[in-house]
Design a protein around this motif. Structure first.
Motif, PDB file in Angstrom:
ATOM      1  N   LYS A   1     -17.011 -22.819 -27.926  1.00  0.00           N
ATOM      2  CA  LYS A   1     -16.326 -21.394 -28.215  1.00  0.00           C
ATOM      3  C   LYS A   1     -16.119 -20.752 -29.482  1.00  0.00           C
ATOM      4  CE  LYS A   1     -13.102 -24.893 -26.757  1.00  0.00           C
ATOM      5  NZ  LYS A   1     -11.903 -26.503 -27.306  1.00  0.00           N
ATOM      6  N   ASP A   2     -16.810 -20.702 -30.167  1.00  0.00           N
ATOM      7  CA  ASP A   2     -16.604 -19.956 -31.227  1.00  0.00           C
ATOM      8  C   ASP A   2     -17.441 -18.417 -30.926  1.00  0.00           C
ATOM      9  OD1 ASP A   2     -14.580 -20.773 -32.586  1.00  0.00           O
ATOM     10  OD2 ASP A   2     -15.839 -21.567 -33.874  1.00  0.00           O
ATOM     11  N   TYR A   3     -18.629 -18.949 -30.301  1.00  0.00           N
ATOM     12  CA  TYR A   3     -20.071 -18.243 -30.200  1.00  0.00           C
ATOM     13  C   TYR A   3     -19.441 -17.411 -28.737  1.00  0.00           C
ATOM     14  CZ  TYR A   3     -24.123 -16.992 -28.932  1.00  0.00           C
ATOM     15  OH  TYR A   3     -26.074 -15.929 -29.778  1.00  0.00           O
ATOM     16  N   GLU A   4     -18.846 -17.630 -28.123  1.00  0.00           N
ATOM     17  CA  GLU A   4     -18.329 -17.231 -26.915  1.00  0.00           C
ATOM     18  C   GLU A   4     -17.389 -16.547 -26.555  1.00  0.00           C
ATOM     19  OE1 GLU A   4     -19.061 -20.560 -23.294  1.00  0.00           O
ATOM     20  OE2 GLU A   4     -17.907 -19.668 -24.104  1.00  0.00           O
ATOM     21  N   ALA A   5     -16.452 -15.871 -28.259  1.00  0.00           N
ATOM     22  CA  ALA A   5     -15.192 -15.785 -28.481  1.00  0.00           C
ATOM     23  C   ALA A   5     -16.129 -14.330 -29.039  1.00  0.00           C
ATOM     24  CB  ALA A   5     -14.827 -16.186 -29.347  1.00  0.00           C
ATOM     25  N   ALA A   6     -17.066 -14.635 -29.958  1.00  0.00           N
ATOM     26  CA  ALA A   6     -17.737 -13.409 -30.478  1.00  0.00           C
ATOM     27  C   ALA A   6     -18.754 -12.788 -29.806  1.00  0.00           C
ATOM     28  CB  ALA A   6     -18.923 -14.115 -31.840  1.00  0.00           C
ATOM     29  N   GLN A   7     -19.097 -13.179 -28.813  1.00  0.00           N
ATOM     30  CA  GLN A   7     -19.747 -12.228 -27.796  1.00  0.00           C
ATOM     31  C   GLN A   7     -18.624 -11.627 -26.925  1.00  0.00           C
ATOM     32  OE1 GLN A   7     -22.715 -14.865 -25.356  1.00  0.00           O
ATOM     33  NE2 GLN A   7     -23.095 -13.459 -23.556  1.00  0.00           N
ATOM     34  N   ILE A   8     -18.126 -12.326 -26.430  1.00  0.00           N
ATOM     35  CA  ILE A   8     -16.668 -11.039 -25.691  1.00  0.00           C
ATOM     36  C   ILE A   8     -16.418 -10.030 -26.252  1.00  0.00           C
ATOM     37  CG2 ILE A   8     -14.798 -10.878 -24.596  1.00  0.00           C
ATOM     38  CD1 ILE A   8     -16.417 -12.176 -22.973  1.00  0.00           C
TER      39      ILE A   8
ATOM     40  N   THR B   1      -9.560 -14.237 -27.511  1.00  0.00           N
ATOM     41  CA  THR B   1      -8.775 -15.355 -28.109  1.00  0.00           C
ATOM     42  C   THR B   1      -8.400 -16.941 -27.535  1.00  0.00           C
ATOM     43  OG1 THR B   1      -7.607 -13.676 -29.803  1.00  0.00           O
ATOM     44  CG2 THR B   1      -6.446 -15.590 -29.172  1.00  0.00           C
ATOM     45  N   LEU B   2      -8.789 -17.008 -26.258  1.00  0.00           N
ATOM     46  CA  LEU B   2      -8.679 -17.721 -24.969  1.00  0.00           C
ATOM     47  C   LEU B   2      -9.511 -18.472 -25.259  1.00  0.00           C
ATOM     48  CD1 LEU B   2      -6.808 -16.048 -21.962  1.00  0.00           C
ATOM     49  CD2 LEU B   2      -5.896 -17.867 -24.011  1.00  0.00           C
ATOM     50  N   PHE B   3     -10.527 -17.761 -25.365  1.00  0.00           N
ATOM     51  CA  PHE B   3     -12.347 -18.004 -25.298  1.00  0.00           C
ATOM     52  C   PHE B   3     -12.482 -19.786 -26.785  1.00  0.00           C
ATOM     53  CE2 PHE B   3     -14.744 -16.117 -21.967  1.00  0.00           C
ATOM     54  CZ  PHE B   3     -13.873 -15.994 -20.882  1.00  0.00           C
ATOM     55  N   ALA B   4     -12.091 -18.514 -27.583  1.00  0.00           N
ATOM     56  CA  ALA B   4     -11.944 -19.108 -28.887  1.00  0.00           C
ATOM     57  C   ALA B   4     -10.928 -20.406 -28.661  1.00  0.00           C
ATOM     58  CB  ALA B   4     -11.703 -18.280 -29.914  1.00  0.00           C
TER      59      ALA B   4
ATOM     60  N   ILE C   1     -12.304 -21.740 -18.319  1.00  0.00           N
ATOM     61  CA  ILE C   1     -11.167 -21.065 -18.602  1.00  0.00           C
ATOM     62  C   ILE C   1     -10.648 -20.104 -17.354  1.00  0.00           C
ATOM     63  CG2 ILE C   1      -9.607 -22.357 -19.686  1.00  0.00           C
ATOM     64  CD1 ILE C   1      -9.542 -19.814 -20.853  1.00  0.00           C
ATOM     65  N   TRP C   2     -11.593 -19.797 -17.340  1.00  0.00           N
ATOM     66  CA  TRP C   2     -12.380 -18.154 -16.559  1.00  0.00           C
ATOM     67  C   TRP C   2     -12.345 -18.334 -15.417  1.00  0.00           C
ATOM     68  CZ3 TRP C   2     -11.491 -12.827 -17.546  1.00  0.00           C
ATOM     69  CH2 TRP C   2     -11.926 -12.213 -17.023  1.00  0.00           C
ATOM     70  N   PHE C   3     -12.729 -19.725 -14.459  1.00  0.00           N
ATOM     71  CA  PHE C   3     -13.244 -19.973 -13.917  1.00  0.00           C
ATOM     72  C   PHE C   3     -11.892 -21.035 -12.870  1.00  0.00           C
ATOM     73  CE2 PHE C   3     -16.989 -19.128 -15.648  1.00  0.00           C
ATOM     74  CZ  PHE C   3     -17.473 -18.181 -14.223  1.00  0.00           C
ATOM     75  N   GLU C   4     -10.936 -21.537 -13.549  1.00  0.00           N
ATOM     76  CA  GLU C   4      -9.919 -22.059 -13.983  1.00  0.00           C
ATOM     77  C   GLU C   4      -8.602 -21.508 -14.136  1.00  0.00           C
ATOM     78  OE1 GLU C   4     -10.787 -24.631 -17.127  1.00  0.00           O
ATOM     79  OE2 GLU C   4     -11.515 -26.511 -16.035  1.00  0.00           O
TER      80      GLU C   4
ATOM     81  N   HIS D   1     -25.717 -11.852 -33.651  1.00  0.00           N
ATOM     82  CA  HIS D   1     -26.149 -11.489 -35.465  1.00  0.00           C
ATOM     83  C   HIS D   1     -24.442 -11.409 -35.334  1.00  0.00           C
ATOM     84  CE1 HIS D   1     -24.705  -7.923 -32.624  1.00  0.00           C
ATOM     85  NE2 HIS D   1     -25.597  -7.773 -32.095  1.00  0.00           N
ATOM     86  N   GLU D   2     -23.297 -11.543 -34.023  1.00  0.00           N
ATOM     87  CA  GLU D   2     -22.106 -11.491 -34.743  1.00  0.00           C
ATOM     88  C   GLU D   2     -21.560 -12.654 -34.684  1.00  0.00           C
ATOM     89  OE1 GLU D   2     -17.970  -9.459 -35.169  1.00  0.00           O
ATOM     90  OE2 GLU D   2     -19.928  -9.071 -34.416  1.00  0.00           O
ATOM     91  N   ALA D   3     -22.128 -13.868 -33.638  1.00  0.00           N
ATOM     92  CA  ALA D   3     -21.347 -14.884 -33.494  1.00  0.00           C
ATOM     93  C   ALA D   3     -22.063 -15.372 -35.355  1.00  0.00           C
ATOM     94  CB  ALA D   3     -21.745 -16.042 -33.119  1.00  0.00           C
TER      95      ALA D   3
END
Length: 919
Positions: free
Chosen positions: A158-165, A484-487, A493-496, A534-536
């Motif tokens: 979750k944290d990684y995906e949030a950073a990527q966003i 924030t939602l992804f984190a 949830i994007w698909f739900e 590098h961000e995550a």
């Protein structure tokens, strides 16, 4: 009496055989239970930070030898840095999204996607990826790689995906992200767009055709009836042809061939004439390409025009100089056609099948259609030549199937908008090897846009909403909210959830006056995933920082992770995410061939570990010039094993000879050491200096060779050899004996520390047997610092010169052995005559000359008959006239002089009387 009992023979329980496959797992379990990684981090807390950022391997399948090479190299660096004054955390990572996991589920695991929702299928992908991570993690640990294995970074968290966003959002905010229609690499086998990093080239057999296009409007330059000749290896793109490109500055000719006129570039006329069997083509007209602008030709079999256009991309490397232009299937074609107001036509769908926009070929797979289209060209008289060629062709790196160019609507990152910033950073960074700079610089210099959208399921969604007018919506507010939602919930949830549920509460947009929104269905390129690390990770973890000191990966990552990381980091921060780039080559077999199952030449790391042990594999990694392609085979590993045995036996010998040495009580201070011992201590300092320099320059093969040579030449062939006559024979506390033991102790501890990053299992095993060590684990100590042993350079020069003279004496002894004058060197009496004043002075100053040369007697004379000449000395070798002492084995004329010990020389008799004879 039994004189053997009076000898101080070597004693150690350190085993001669490593038995690594059985002992290494036990040792690693001990390290795990001792939480050695965390202990190491605690020990170095507060030191300058050194960050080697792990490029994430793909979480699918067992490790191959390339994985082992990569991770072991990283382990060398982080282990060394933690012993060299730095705080060097190592956090391993995994790339966990992408097509191979989807494919593995549907093919290997027989998962029926049609029976699952997208979110359910993604959940199964995540579960599969985590199993792969666990499998690979265990295998990496078996290699002896030390790191924070309990807390790796994973691109699916979750944290990684949030950073990527957030990275995506920042790039969008700066105007670097856009959606547009253009040709991109498309994989029909994956049914998805691909980035350049996902393309690899393999040979492919393709039809090569020459096709004639009839001129219908010569625009006053041509009379009509001429035919422009194009050449292509993709007949299937002819239905999408909308024009022909000429270079504005090239000369073109109209040639008469029988009753027909053809147009080709003048420079290529002879080659085309030979290819098409034109006999005596007559040039009837010459013109510049720019003069033919907007001449109209007719498509060979469709009732539509094909316009002559001008393009700087046209070359005379091959073909006719008249380039078949299908803007839906070529990047240059697309851009030039757009300047002429011609929209792209792409009559091929996502599966590579023709649509109804290609009448006559609907439903055909593009490659299958090659034959039908070629036959049609022949039927209408437009085909001038057909043959087949084998050439390098782009393939999908995952499926290994050919790709096509296909114009579709995709999301892009506009690299050209900040390209100069990237190029400036490339110039600033340190490159190992230095050609890496040129390689990446040229890639970026020629790059326009990065296609970042993929038509897949398993990945991070592109966080874009659409209004009722189908305009994309990307705002700071939506990006922050999705992040924030992804984190909190993860990207599933994007698909739900519905678009409305994913938007901030009360969100409004001019693009949706009625408040109706939809969302993007494409996911991001996996290179955007890993390129956001590098961000995550560097920013996202407390024990890291951006930029990292080192990124180290295979040379294929110049187009991959090195590139994507640099692009996203410069886009977001203006700076590269790394200070140093190190790349390694590919692993080949012993004959330099690529490894493949069909050739049966694959070396599996797991097999090497079971047969030889991790330290042998690690020692192999240290032995090769890793920045080029490296070779590995059973024979090569056998050679490395021999080196390992030599090093191990050297350690064992020294351990055995310091068994009665307590460094706290028996150490001789440097100033009081015998001069030859100080000389060997000095040689050790040279090794320490050189090895540290090599580690600092990320060069490991010099370490392998220098330590091996030091053990084999300086130690085994000299210092350990002659010292036996002192260590075994003299009394325990004899000064010369303790002097040697002191230097043995320092050499042993230093070499073990220097080799700890490379062969940690063996290093820890040796460390356990060294008397008086304070640290429980050698990896929790620091690499020794070199020190000055000889303030007086004259003494150093004297011993350096002696070693050269010694080489002469060894040659003389070898020749005497071959001539049967002597057997073992202790049977010899030698007479040495110096050839120059320096050599004479040195020989006169060296004490115990016979011991250092391992002969029974060594005399220095002004002259001697029957001597052989060498570089520095004349040497005469004779069989010693004395008898062999039963205790020291030295031939001496004093054997029998002592009536109490008639079998001994007087030296040994005195030692025995003083230390071993009871009243």
């Amino acid at each position: 009496m039994d004189y053997k009992e009076t000898l101080l023979m070597p004693k150690t329980k350190f085993p001669m055989r490593g038995n690594l496959p059985n002992k290494e797992p036990v040792r690693r379990k001990e390290w795990e239970e001792a939480d050695l990684y965390q202990k190491g981090q605690q020990r170095t807390e507060g030191r300058p930070l050194f960050i080697l950022h792990d490029g994430p391997p793909y979480a699918n399948g067992d490790l191959h030898i390339g994985h082992a090479l990569n991770k072991i190299l990283k382990d060398f660096i982080t282990r060394y840095k933690s012993m060299a004054g730095y705080h060097a955390p190592y956090v391993p990572g995994w790339d966990t999204h992408g097509l191979p996991i989807e494919t593995a589920l549907t093919k290997k695991k027989k998962v029926d996607r049609k029976k699952l929702t997208i979110a359910e299928f993604r959940q199964k992908c995540a579960e599969y990826a985590m199993k792969q991570v666990d499998n690979q993690r265990e295998q990496f640990i078996e290699l002896g790689v030390r790191g924070d294995w309990d807390n790796p970074y994973l691109t699916l968290t979750k944290d990684y995906e949030a950073a990527q966003i957030r990275v995506f959002g920042e790039m969008a905010k700066k105007g670097y992200i856009y959606k547009g229609l253009k040709p991109v690499y498309w994989s029909p086998s994956s049914e998805s767009a691909l980035a350049e990093a996902e393309i690899e080239y393999h040979d492919k057999r393709s039809p090569s055709i020459y096709v004639a296009f009839d001129v219908t409007d010569g625009k006053g330059l041509l009379d009509g009836g001429e035919k422009f000749v194009i050449w292509t290896t993709t007949p299937w793109t002819i239905p999408a042809n909308l024009g022909i490109n000429l270079h504005p500055e090239f000369d073109y000719v109209v040639v008469q061939v029988n009753d027909e006129k053809f147009v080709v570039a003048e420079e290529l006329l002879s080659a085309v004439a030979e290819e098409l069997d034109w006999e005596n083509p007559e040039v009837v007209k010459t013109f510049k390409g720019k003069e033919a602008d907007r001449i109209v030709t007719k498509h060979p079999f469709y009732d539509r025009d094909s316009l002559i256009m001008l393009g700087e991309h046209v070359t005379t490397d091959a073909g006719t100089g008249c380039v078949h232009t299908a803007p839906g299937h070529g990047e240059d074609d697309f851009y030039v056609s757009r300047e002429y107001g011609i929209e792209a036509l792409c009559p091929v769908d996502e599966k590579g099948v023709f649509t109804d926009e290609a009448p006559g070929y609907e439903g055909m797979f593009y490659d299958t259609a090659n034959k039908a289209i070629t036959e049609k060209l022949e039927e209408v008289g437009a085909l001038l030549k057909l043959k087949f060629i084998t050439h390098s062709y782009p393939h999908d790196w995952r499926t290994k199937k050919p790709t096509i160019f296909r114009a579709t609507s995709q999301w892009f990152a506009s690299i050209k908008d900040f390209r100069q910033d990237i190029l400036d950073e490339i110039k600033r960074i340190n490159w190992y090897p230095n050609w890496g700079e040129t390689r990446l610089y040229n890639m970026v210099r020629d790059r326009e846009d990065w296609c970042i959208s993929r038509q897949r399921t398993w990945g991070v969604p592109i966080p874009v909403f659409y209004g009722e007018d189908n305009q994309p919506i990307i705002t700071d507010e939506t990006i922050e909210h999705v992040s924030t939602l992804f984190a909190e919930h993860g990207s599933n949830i994007w698909f739900e959830w519905d678009a409305k549920e994913l938007l901030p509460e009360g969100f409004t947009s001019e693009h949706s006056p009625n408040g109706k929104f939809s969302k993007e269905v494409d996911i991001m390129d996996v290179w955007f995933d890993s390129g956001s690390s590098h961000e995550a990770v560097l920013v996202g973890r407390d024990d890291h920082r951006r930029p990292a000191d080192v990124y180290l990966e295979g040379s294929d990552q110049y187009r991959g992770w090195f590139n994507s990381s640099l692009s996203t980091a410069v886009a977001v921060t203006g700076k590269a995410p790394y200070e140093n780039i190190i790349s390694h080559g590919f692993t080949l077999d012993g004959d330099g061939r690529k490894m493949s199952k069909s050739l049966g030449n694959v070396i599996q790391p797991s097999k090497v570990l079971k047969q030889l042990g991790a330290d042998i594999l690690r020692l192999w990694v240290s032995s090769v010039d890793y920045q080029a392609d490296v070779r590995i085979s059973d024979d090569i590993l056998k050679q490395v094993s021999e080196t390992y045995r030599k090093i191990r036996n050297t350690f064992r010998f020294m351990l055995a000879n310091i068994a009665d040495f307590d460094p706290a009580k028996n150490r001789v201070q440097d100033a009081d050491l015998e001069e030859v011992d100080r000389y060997m201590l000095h040689r050790l300092q040279n090794v320490i200096t050189s090895v540290k320099e090599s580690y600092d320059n990320y060069e490991f093969s010099p370490i392998y060779h220098q330590i091996h040579n030091f053990c084999a030449v300086d130690l085994s062939s000299f210092y350990l050899d002659f010292a036996k006559d002192i260590l075994y024979i003299e009394a325990a506390d004899n000064h010369r004996r303790r002097s040697i033991q002191t230097v043995y102790y320092d050499i042993l501890t230093s070499l073990v520390q220097l080799l700890t990053p490379i062969i940690p299992h063996t290093a820890e095993e040796v460390w356990e047997y060294i008397p008086g060590t304070e640290a429980e684990y050698v990896q929790l100590t620091d690499i020794p610092e070199p020190k000055t042993v000889f303030e007086n350079k004259d003494a150093l020069e004297k011993w350096d010169h002696f070693m050269k003279v010694r080489d002469d004496v060894l040659k003389a002894l070898e020749e005497a052995r071959n001539e049967k004058v002597i057997g073992k060197s202790l049977e010899a009496k030698i007479t040495i005559v110096a050839k120059d004043a320096q050599t004479k002075a040195v020989l006169e100053q060296i004490p115990y000359l016979h011991q250092l040369l391992i002969v029974s007697e060594a005399d220095v004379a002004e002259n001697v008959e029957g001597a052989s000449e060498y570089r520095y000395v004349h040497v005469k070798v004779e069989k010693h006239p004395g008898e062999k002492c039963e205790r020291c084995w030295v031939a001496s004329e004093t054997v029998g002089d002592d009536p109490d010990h008639p079998e001994l020389c007087t030296r040994c008799a005195d030692i025995v009387k003083e230390h071993y004879t009871t009243a």
